[in-house]
Design an enzyme around this catalytic site. Sequence first.
Site, PDB file in Angstrom:
ATOM      1  N   ARG A  23      22.112 -29.019  19.147  1.00 53.17           N
ATOM      2  CA  ARG A  23      22.140 -27.722  19.415  1.00 53.17           C
ATOM      3  C   ARG A  23      21.436 -26.653  20.445  1.00 53.17           C
ATOM      4  O   ARG A  23      22.154 -26.037  20.461  1.00 53.17           O
ATOM      5  CB  ARG A  23      21.972 -27.403  17.960  1.00 53.17           C
ATOM      6  CG  ARG A  23      22.344 -27.751  16.637  1.00 53.17           C
ATOM      7  CD  ARG A  23      22.173 -27.488  15.129  1.00 53.17           C
ATOM      8  NE  ARG A  23      21.905 -26.198  15.171  1.00 53.17           N
ATOM      9  CZ  ARG A  23      21.367 -26.143  13.962  1.00 53.17           C
ATOM     10  NH1 ARG A  23      20.647 -26.541  12.837  1.00 53.17           N
ATOM     11  NH2 ARG A  23      21.463 -25.038  13.827  1.00 53.17           N
ATOM     12  N   TYR A  40      26.779 -38.082  18.498  1.00 53.82           N
ATOM     13  CA  TYR A  40      26.808 -36.612  18.024  1.00 53.82           C
ATOM     14  C   TYR A  40      28.281 -36.106  18.981  1.00 53.82           C
ATOM     15  O   TYR A  40      28.481 -36.136  19.683  1.00 53.82           O
ATOM     16  CB  TYR A  40      25.687 -35.395  18.238  1.00 53.82           C
ATOM     17  CG  TYR A  40      24.791 -35.475  16.764  1.00 53.82           C
ATOM     18  CD1 TYR A  40      24.886 -35.333  15.665  1.00 53.82           C
ATOM     19  CD2 TYR A  40      23.442 -36.392  17.269  1.00 53.82           C
ATOM     20  CE1 TYR A  40      22.999 -35.512  14.827  1.00 53.82           C
ATOM     21  CE2 TYR A  40      22.817 -37.089  16.850  1.00 53.82           C
ATOM     22  CZ  TYR A  40      22.846 -36.042  15.061  1.00 53.82           C
ATOM     23  OH  TYR A  40      21.918 -36.303  14.727  1.00 53.82           O
ATOM     24  N   ASP A  66      20.882 -32.173   9.811  1.00 62.10           N
ATOM     25  CA  ASP A  66      20.118 -30.631   9.026  1.00 62.10           C
ATOM     26  C   ASP A  66      21.167 -29.973   8.133  1.00 62.10           C
ATOM     27  O   ASP A  66      22.426 -30.827   8.052  1.00 62.10           O
ATOM     28  CB  ASP A  66      19.520 -29.697   9.938  1.00 62.10           C
ATOM     29  CG  ASP A  66      18.592 -30.005  11.375  1.00 62.10           C
ATOM     30  OD1 ASP A  66      17.765 -31.059  10.812  1.00 62.10           O
ATOM     31  OD2 ASP A  66      18.788 -30.276  12.139  1.00 62.10           O
ATOM     32  N   ARG A  86      18.925 -38.634   9.851  1.00 62.40           N
ATOM     33  CA  ARG A  86      18.937 -37.526   9.020  1.00 62.40           C
ATOM     34  C   ARG A  86      19.443 -36.942  10.267  1.00 62.40           C
ATOM     35  O   ARG A  86      18.994 -35.984  11.199  1.00 62.40           O
ATOM     36  CB  ARG A  86      17.177 -37.398   9.028  1.00 62.40           C
ATOM     37  CG  ARG A  86      16.874 -37.950   8.503  1.00 62.40           C
ATOM     38  CD  ARG A  86      15.099 -37.445   8.222  1.00 62.40           C
ATOM     39  NE  ARG A  86      14.353 -37.431   8.904  1.00 62.40           N
ATOM     40  CZ  ARG A  86      12.829 -36.948   8.189  1.00 62.40           C
ATOM     41  NH1 ARG A  86      12.325 -36.946   7.249  1.00 62.40           N
ATOM     42  NH2 ARG A  86      12.301 -37.394   9.624  1.00 62.40           N
TER      43      ARG A  86
END
Length: 260
Positions: free
Chosen positions: A196, A109, A51, A49
């Site tokens: 992040r 990522y 954000d 998932r």
Amino acid sequence: MRIALGIEYDGTNFSGWQRLKADVSVQGVLEEALSKVADHSVEVSCAGRTDAGVHGRCQVVHFDTEARRDMRGWVLGSCSNLPASVAVLWAQPVPDSFHARYAARSRRYRYRLLNRPVRAALDARYVTWERLPLDAERMHAAAQALLGEHDFSAFRALSCQAAHPRRSVLAVGVRREGEQLFVDIEANAFLHHMVRNIVGSLLPIGRGEQPVEWMAELLAGCDRQVAGPTAPSSGLTFIGPRYEAHWGLPPDVCLPGAGR
């Protein structure tokens, strides 16, 4: 029949991947489109998932259906019912034992930083702007402390619902291409906001405000309040998961050397 799909999306205007009652989500619009093609209600499971505001280069999902459609029909039919910011890249029949989340061996990522005095215009939706000069080599050296299995509590959001904070980082690197820096991270799994928060801690090192050793100190300290702030979602893209070769999926989501 169980079918796997590769999904690309611009997450800017979505509340995130997960389906929500009130907000527009990537999962929600995808399931709506697939349900129209299948002529029955469809629910999907995803590899990971994302954000609100985070993009997807090749998210992988699976769903079950009794509808008989060829793979091209699933791709084109879904795309015709999706908003312009979401596209189905490919469709592939898979065994009933395949699960997009649990079969994934790793996830990747990429975080993009625009490093120049002037803000972005063309790429503003996909990068994070940093006007102060960044030293990519210092950031890369600092990031190597993350390799291996560790307790990543220092980079875990307070809202994270994972059962434990231990994750295994398989590869991490920071490189510069002209005015842009790319932070690439591959791990077995990620905590909420983990990438992040890592980027938010690498930035002070890149600006020379913290030593290269600071990243290792943060990791060992396991204290989220000491680490850097959470970097904006706009610069983050879920590149996709990796699977073993025997599932027969396209090369871009297979382990190295395991493409079909």
